[in-house]
Design an enzyme around this catalytic site. Structure first.
Site, PDB file in Angstrom:
ATOM      1  N   CYS A 119      42.586 -19.240  -1.623  1.00  0.00           N
ATOM      2  CA  CYS A 119      42.045 -19.691  -2.911  1.00  0.00           C
ATOM      3  C   CYS A 119      40.606 -18.218  -2.673  1.00  0.00           C
ATOM      4  CB  CYS A 119      41.490 -20.569  -2.958  1.00  0.00           C
ATOM      5  SG  CYS A 119      40.614 -21.509  -4.831  1.00  0.00           S
ATOM      6  N   CYS A 120      40.306 -18.293  -2.024  1.00  0.00           N
ATOM      7  CA  CYS A 120      39.273 -17.135  -1.487  1.00  0.00           C
ATOM      8  C   CYS A 120      39.396 -15.944  -1.924  1.00  0.00           C
ATOM      9  CB  CYS A 120      38.871 -17.313  -0.282  1.00  0.00           C
ATOM     10  SG  CYS A 120      37.789 -18.753  -0.322  1.00  0.00           S
ATOM     11  N   CYS A 202      30.888 -21.576  -4.373  1.00  0.00           N
ATOM     12  CA  CYS A 202      31.889 -22.608  -5.909  1.00  0.00           C
ATOM     13  C   CYS A 202      31.106 -23.512  -5.610  1.00  0.00           C
ATOM     14  CB  CYS A 202      32.925 -22.305  -5.889  1.00  0.00           C
ATOM     15  SG  CYS A 202      33.866 -20.699  -6.161  1.00  0.00           S
ATOM     16  N   CYS A 205      32.970 -26.060  -3.904  1.00  0.00           N
ATOM     17  CA  CYS A 205      32.853 -25.419  -1.841  1.00  0.00           C
ATOM     18  C   CYS A 205      31.497 -25.491  -1.613  1.00  0.00           C
ATOM     19  CB  CYS A 205      33.608 -24.518  -2.018  1.00  0.00           C
ATOM     20  SG  CYS A 205      35.597 -24.416  -1.794  1.00  0.00           S
ATOM     21  N   CYS A 230      34.889 -16.363   3.773  1.00  0.00           N
ATOM     22  CA  CYS A 230      35.814 -16.459   2.408  1.00  0.00           C
ATOM     23  C   CYS A 230      36.578 -14.808   2.446  1.00  0.00           C
ATOM     24  CB  CYS A 230      34.717 -16.147   1.208  1.00  0.00           C
ATOM     25  SG  CYS A 230      34.148 -15.211   0.758  1.00  0.00           S
TER      26      CYS A 230
END
Length: 247
Positions: A119-120, A202, A205, A230
């Site tokens: 996702c990162c 985010c 997170c 990340c």
């Protein structure tokens, strides 16, 4: 490629320099070929203030992952107005996000460390590469005391992951110094910092931390400490992208 000897020479030259001098040196050394990457965190607000001074203009960009706090979006607007800066915003590729969410759901990143790093990668690392492509060097707000994984940060280093020079003017600052500089110069900052968020990413997170906790301990708190990066900043290494999302 810049040689290791050149990097070591710059490190020695700038070891005792203050942040303003480091930025002056960077602007002169990489004239027109350098940029500031801003996460809109406290450190990057300090750096934006410094690069926005007359005669020291360096282009600034930020990454919008699509899942930032509302306070972060407001700070972006406030910073643009305060410094009259055209801060360029980079977004993830829609197809990347759609594929990941369709495969694993909107919060697929919580299922495993591998998923979270993917996702990162699609929301941050890939857009970062697009943003950095025209440049030979970039400025970041990395500090040594932000986390255990950053204790080897130097004022100048070679970024093997992006094949360019990385400059960290605040490498030896502590959090107190950052916030004193913000207060003295009345720099706009994210109000979440006053609510226990020393490091802001985010919204899903990031959470507040307790006084005395490591500043980045509120990032991806459900993972072990060794996983909490990340992929944008890996000291001495580089991220390996995933091509699929595991369930």
């Amino acid at each position: 490629m810049t040689s290791s000897e050149q990097i070591e020479q710059w490190q020695a030259e700038l070891a005792g320099a203050d942040a303003a001098r480091v930025i002056q040196w960077a602007a002169r050394t990489f004239d027109g070929r350098i940029t500031l990457a801003s996460s809109l965190g406290a450190e990057d607000q300090v750096l934006t203030h410094l690069v926005a001074e007359p005669g020291r203009r360096i282009p600034v960009f930020t990454l919008d992952t699509g899942r930032l706090f509302e306070e972060t979006y407001q700070l972006l607007a406030d910073t643009r107005r305060r410094y009259n800066l055209d801060i360029r915003v980079y977004w993830p590729e829609s197809e990347d996000v759609e594929t990941a969410v369709r495969t694993g759901g909107p919060n697929f990143f919580r299922e495993s460390v591998e998923n979270r790093k993917h996702c990162c990668f699609i929301r941050k690392v890939k857009p970062l590469r697009r943003a950095l492509a025209p440049f030979d060097a970039w400025i970041t707000g990395l500090r040594r005391d932000q986390s255990a994984s950053r204790d080897e940060v130097k004022v100048v280093s070679w970024d093997a992951g992006n094949n360019m020079v990385k400059i960290n003017p605040l490498w030896n600052w502590d959090e107190t110094r950052v916030h004193q500089f913000i207060e003295t110069n009345r720099i706009p900052y994210n109000p979440l910092h006053d609510k226990g968020f020393p490091s802001i990413g985010c919204a899903p997170c990031t959470r507040a931390v307790q006084p005395g906790d490591e500043p980045r301990s509120g990032r991806w708190w459900w993972e072990s400490e060794s996983h909490r990066e990340c992929g944008i900043h890996i000291v001495g290494g580089r991220i390996v992208p995933r091509t699929a999302v595991s369930n």
